[in-house]
Design a protein around this motif. Structure first.
Motif, short mmCIF file in Angstrom:
data_model
loop_
_atom_site.label_atom_id
_atom_site.label_comp_id
_atom_site.label_asym_id
_atom_site.label_seq_id
_atom_site.Cartn_x
_atom_site.Cartn_y
_atom_site.Cartn_z
N HIS A 95 12.35 -20.09 62.04
CA HIS A 95 11.22 -19.85 61.40
C HIS A 95 10.12 -19.73 62.44
CE1 HIS A 95 13.21 -19.95 57.52
NE2 HIS A 95 13.48 -21.31 57.69
N MET A 103 7.43 -15.44 52.85
CA MET A 103 7.45 -16.89 53.21
C MET A 103 5.92 -17.17 53.88
SD MET A 103 10.14 -18.87 55.59
CE MET A 103 9.73 -20.47 56.27
N HIS A 144 11.82 -12.99 54.39
CA HIS A 144 10.83 -13.48 55.57
C HIS A 144 9.31 -13.01 55.14
CE1 HIS A 144 8.92 -13.28 59.25
NE2 HIS A 144 8.58 -12.01 59.24
N GLU A 159 8.49 -15.03 62.20
CA GLU A 159 10.14 -14.98 62.81
C GLU A 159 10.88 -14.50 61.77
OE1 GLU A 159 10.92 -16.03 66.27
OE2 GLU A 159 12.76 -15.34 65.96
N PHE A 160 11.57 -13.16 61.83
CA PHE A 160 12.49 -12.63 60.85
C PHE A 160 13.49 -13.94 60.64
CE2 PHE A 160 15.97 -10.44 59.35
CZ PHE A 160 15.48 -9.91 58.08
N CYS A 161 13.65 -14.25 59.39
CA CYS A 161 14.26 -15.19 58.82
C CYS A 161 15.15 -15.18 57.79
CB CYS A 161 13.61 -16.70 58.71
SG CYS A 161 12.38 -16.13 57.50
N CYS A 178 5.36 -16.95 57.86
CA CYS A 178 6.23 -16.94 58.77
C CYS A 178 6.15 -15.88 59.74
CB CYS A 178 7.49 -17.10 58.08
SG CYS A 178 9.16 -17.47 59.09
CU1 CUA Z 1 10.78 -17.87 57.77
CU2 CUA Z 1 10.44 -15.58 58.62
#
Ligand code: CUA
Length: 343
Positions: free
Chosen positions: A177, A223, A220, A214-216, A212
């Motif tokens: 993340h 988040m 995402h 960062e693609f998670c 967040c």
């Molecule tokens: Cu955790 Cu994007």
């Protein structure tokens, strides 16, 4: 083109332009509205980069336009082409352009390096330590209780004392993340198995939004987390309130909800300190009613939102690990009333 189609296009263009212009009006989550020492440093660097790149870009456009006009005029007057390999003026202008580009890049690299060094050397005495763990898709947040030394857990809402440095110790329980509160500091990756830390020194009191970065996975975008920067005295009061166990329910509806939450399925994943509920996988609910939003910034906190979330979390946040809890209307209302009462 018929008139209705033209009007539709004009409206579409106007709404795109308005969205683009107004999109920058909120400063709740904005790197160009710094409310902290680190974000201020980064914003100064951004301004320098914008000026240097903007001036070089404008120069390139001016010379390009000038060249096009010259070529076009000579072509229409049937004159010889401009480019002559023996032309010394051409070599000189190439040298000037080269010097401009190398000089601009050197300036930017030096400024970037110095900002990085400065951020690393900011005074960090009296640092408050906070543990933040990324989960798909929410944030576990833990503060050290100054009275007992124990860790106090909360979720999706970070409180920071103004004028002090808070060191956020980042960890992940699953995938990569990225922790980002643009108004306060830069972003940092949250990597499983690796301890990263980021210092935040906010100086403007107010609510901000973290996200967040960062693609998670599928959720995402859901988040997020709320960030409250408050005076050191307000922060101390908040922390003392968070350290307390959940207050026992006084009204019958909440008491019914308390029995369902703390002795039923919810307790397998959630903790409510001071009750038998001590589940670890999900967010700590001891003071969930004091938070501004639920489901990691997805819904504004209210009894209705709690009820909707419990009834069908996967409809609101497809892919979430929170299962739907089958409850009849009265029980669902009691559970939501209890959770809302956990201030
Ligand atoms: Cu955790 Cu994007």
């Amino acid at each position: 083109m018929d008139r209705p189609a033209a009007m539709t296009r004009t409206r579409l263009a106007a709404s795109i332009l308005l969205t683009w212009l107004l999109g920058g009006c909120t400063d709740l989550q904005s790197a160009i509205s710094p409310a902290g020492e680190q974000a201020g440093q980064l914003f100064s660097l951004l301004q320098l980069m914008t000026w240097v790149c903007g001036i070089i870009y404008a120069l390139v456009l001016v010379f390009l336009g000038w060249t096009i006009v010259r070529v076009w005029k000579r072509a229409s007057a049937d004159e010889a082409p401009l480019v002559d390999p023996a032309d010394r003026g051409l070599s000189r202008s190439m040298l000037v352009w080269g010097a401009l580009i190398v000089g601009g890049l050197t300036l930017l690299i030096t400024a970037s390096f110095l900002t990085d060094r400065h951020l690393a050397s900011l005074p960090s005495k009296e640092v408050l330590r906070v543990r933040v763990t990324g989960h798909q898709w929410w944030w576990r947040i833990a503060y050290r209780d100054p009275a007992t030394g124990r860790w106090i857990e909360t979720a999706n809402e970070l409180h920071l004392p103004s004028g002090r440095t808070t060191r956020v110790e980042l960890g992940s329980s699953d995938v990569i993340h990225s922790f980002w509160v643009p108004n306060v500091a830069g972003k940092l990756d949250v990597i499983p198995g690796r301890a990263n830390s980021l210092d935040l020194t906010p100086h403007r009191i107010g609510w901000f939004r973290g996200q967040c970065a960062e693609f998670c996975g599928a959720q995402h975008a859901h988040m997020a987390f709320d960030v409250k920067v408050e005076s050191p005295a307000d922060f101390t009061r908040w922390l003392a309130a968070q350290a307390r166990a959940a207050a026992p329910s006084t009204d019958p509806v909440s008491a019914r909800g308390a029995a369902i939450v703390t002795k039923g399925a919810c307790a397998m994943c959630h903790a409510v300190r001071g009750t038998p509920a001590a589940g670890r996988p999900g967010p700590d609910l001891t003071h969930v009613g004091s938070r501004r939003s639920i489901a990691a910034g997805t819904l504004t906190m209210s009894r209705g939102a709690l009820q909707g979330w419990i009834a069908n979390p996967k409809a609101l946040k497809p892919g979430t690990t929170m299962p739907a809890v089958p409850l009849d209307g009265a029980d669902a209302n009691a559970v939501a009333a209890y959770l809302e009462s956990l201030k």
